[in-house]
Design an enzyme around this catalytic site. Structure first.
Site, mmCIF file in Angstrom:
data_model
loop_
_atom_site.group_PDB
_atom_site.id
_atom_site.type_symbol
_atom_site.label_atom_id
_atom_site.label_comp_id
_atom_site.label_asym_id
_atom_site.label_seq_id
_atom_site.Cartn_x
_atom_site.Cartn_y
_atom_site.Cartn_z
ATOM 1 N N GLU A 99 46.234 -14.705 28.116
ATOM 2 C CA GLU A 99 45.700 -15.928 27.503
ATOM 3 C C GLU A 99 44.180 -15.839 27.380
ATOM 4 O O GLU A 99 43.535 -15.103 28.125
ATOM 5 C CB GLU A 99 46.053 -17.147 28.372
ATOM 6 C CG GLU A 99 47.115 -18.067 27.795
ATOM 7 C CD GLU A 99 46.682 -18.853 26.567
ATOM 8 O OE1 GLU A 99 45.846 -18.392 25.771
ATOM 9 O OE2 GLU A 99 47.193 -19.969 26.404
ATOM 10 N N ASP A 100 43.636 -16.613 26.454
ATOM 11 C CA ASP A 100 42.182 -16.679 26.324
ATOM 12 C C ASP A 100 41.584 -17.581 27.395
ATOM 13 O O ASP A 100 40.612 -17.232 28.054
ATOM 14 C CB ASP A 100 41.759 -17.141 24.918
ATOM 15 C CG ASP A 100 42.427 -18.452 24.485
ATOM 16 O OD1 ASP A 100 43.295 -18.976 25.224
ATOM 17 O OD2 ASP A 100 42.078 -18.952 23.401
ATOM 18 N N ASP A 103 42.786 -24.288 30.490
ATOM 19 C CA ASP A 103 41.943 -25.485 30.516
ATOM 20 C C ASP A 103 42.698 -26.547 31.337
ATOM 21 O O ASP A 103 42.617 -26.559 32.562
ATOM 22 C CB ASP A 103 41.699 -25.889 29.055
ATOM 23 C CG ASP A 103 40.766 -27.057 28.873
ATOM 24 O OD1 ASP A 103 40.079 -27.425 29.833
ATOM 25 O OD2 ASP A 103 40.690 -27.611 27.764
ATOM 26 N N PHE A 152 32.826 -26.602 26.118
ATOM 27 C CA PHE A 152 33.685 -26.097 25.057
ATOM 28 C C PHE A 152 33.076 -24.796 24.542
ATOM 29 O O PHE A 152 31.957 -24.770 24.048
ATOM 30 C CB PHE A 152 33.834 -27.114 23.919
ATOM 31 C CG PHE A 152 34.869 -26.685 22.914
ATOM 32 C CD1 PHE A 152 36.225 -26.867 23.172
ATOM 33 C CD2 PHE A 152 34.491 -26.062 21.724
ATOM 34 C CE1 PHE A 152 37.185 -26.439 22.258
ATOM 35 C CE2 PHE A 152 35.456 -25.637 20.815
ATOM 36 C CZ PHE A 152 36.794 -25.822 21.082
ATOM 37 N N ARG A 165 35.731 -17.060 15.795
ATOM 38 C CA ARG A 165 36.552 -16.094 16.546
ATOM 39 C C ARG A 165 35.922 -14.707 16.543
ATOM 40 O O ARG A 165 36.107 -13.920 17.459
ATOM 41 C CB ARG A 165 37.966 -15.997 15.932
ATOM 42 C CG ARG A 165 38.808 -17.252 16.079
ATOM 43 C CD ARG A 165 40.266 -16.930 15.790
ATOM 44 N NE ARG A 165 41.057 -18.123 15.513
ATOM 45 C CZ ARG A 165 41.595 -18.922 16.431
ATOM 46 N NH1 ARG A 165 41.399 -18.675 17.705
ATOM 47 N NH2 ARG A 165 42.315 -19.971 16.080
HETATM 48 P P1 5GP Z 1 45.183 -26.117 27.917
HETATM 49 O O1 5GP Z 1 46.613 -26.328 27.483
HETATM 50 O O2 5GP Z 1 45.068 -25.309 29.171
HETATM 51 O O3 5GP Z 1 44.440 -27.413 27.997
HETATM 52 O O4 5GP Z 1 44.452 -25.347 26.768
HETATM 53 C C1 5GP Z 1 44.819 -24.087 26.398
HETATM 54 C C2 5GP Z 1 44.375 -23.792 24.979
HETATM 55 O O5 5GP Z 1 43.401 -24.713 24.480
HETATM 56 C C3 5GP Z 1 43.714 -22.435 24.962
HETATM 57 O O6 5GP Z 1 44.655 -21.422 24.736
HETATM 58 C C4 5GP Z 1 42.706 -22.578 23.836
HETATM 59 O O7 5GP Z 1 43.309 -22.229 22.609
HETATM 60 C C5 5GP Z 1 42.354 -24.043 23.823
HETATM 61 N N1 5GP Z 1 41.079 -24.304 24.533
HETATM 62 C C6 5GP Z 1 40.909 -24.851 25.751
HETATM 63 N N2 5GP Z 1 39.608 -24.916 26.089
HETATM 64 C C7 5GP Z 1 38.939 -24.374 25.044
HETATM 65 C C8 5GP Z 1 37.552 -24.136 24.796
HETATM 66 O O8 5GP Z 1 36.631 -24.412 25.592
HETATM 67 N N3 5GP Z 1 37.246 -23.558 23.600
HETATM 68 C C9 5GP Z 1 38.201 -23.236 22.674
HETATM 69 N N4 5GP Z 1 37.781 -22.685 21.540
HETATM 70 N N5 5GP Z 1 39.511 -23.434 22.876
HETATM 71 C C10 5GP Z 1 39.877 -24.004 24.058
#
Ligand code: 5GP
Length: 181
Positions: A99-100, A103, A152, A165
């Site tokens: 995963e990237d 959050d 962010f 990206r």
């Molecule tokens: P979560 O479900 O954990 O809240 O978020 C996961 C997804 O939200 C990540 O795979 C990513 O695509 C997006 N995301 C969460 N935080 C960020 C951020 O700081 N920047 C960006 N560009 N995408 C985020």
């Protein structure tokens, strides 16, 4: 109107060094003979995934899935949707989910439930970034590149409205007022 500004946060060099370390760690932990399935979570993980695979010395298979959780903004809606599924069977296979960023943890929780139901032999989680301040669900993370602040970020695969990206480093996205009163 707001002007977008990207403030450098993690340099390309720091990211590369950390990926080499994680690659070495995975190479020690994974099966030296049977290929491990590396699952890339599209699209945000593409750069991390491509670099990580080249840093791992044990045999690998590539697999891709896509989810959408953000709908153009900088806050998650909480609703995770599978938009592209794996095209290979992972039953009895060793799997690393790449995963990237974790959050709130909602996306990772969704993905782990999805993949666990397919009965892999093992399932490891590898994320480039972790933002613990916004955690809503605790998810197991086996390998983590960087723990970051509640900001962010864009670049190195991560987007804002499908842009940035291709930026080779990770930066914090700011929205400056173009016409301060
Ligand atoms: P979560 O479900 O954990 O809240 O978020 C996961 C997804 O939200 C990540 O795979 C990513 O695509 C997006 N995301 C969460 N935080 C960020 C951020 O700081 N920047 C960006 N560009 N995408 C985020």
């Amino acid at each position: 109107m707001a002007i977008e500004r990207v403030e450098p946060y993690l340099s390309a060099e720091a990211i590369g060094t950390r990926i080499a370390e994680i690659g070495a760690e995975l190479s020690r932990d994974l099966d030296p003979v049977e290929p491990t399935v590396f699952v890339c979570v599209l699209k945000g993980s593409i750069m991390f995934y491509a670099d990580l695979l080249r840093a791992v010395t044990t045999p690998t298979n590539c697999a891709f899935l896509a989810v959408s959780s953000y709908h153009g903004g900088t806050k998650s809606t909480g609703a995770v949707r599978l938009t592209h599924d794996l095209t290979i069977d992972i039953a009895d296979r060793d799997v690393v989910l790449v995963e990237d960023i974790v959050d709130t943890g909602l996306t990772m929780d969704y993905l782990l439930n999805l993949l666990r139901a397919r009965r892999p032999r093992s399932l490891r989680v590898c994320t480039l970034l972790h933002k613990p301040a916004r955690e809503e669900i605790k998810v197991p993370i086996d390998y983590c590149g960087f723990t970051i602040d509640d900001v962010f970020v864009v670049g190195f695969g991560l987007d804002f409205q499908q842009r940035y990206r291709d930026v080779p480093f990770i930066g914090v996205m700011h929205f400056d007022d173009a016409d301060p009163a």
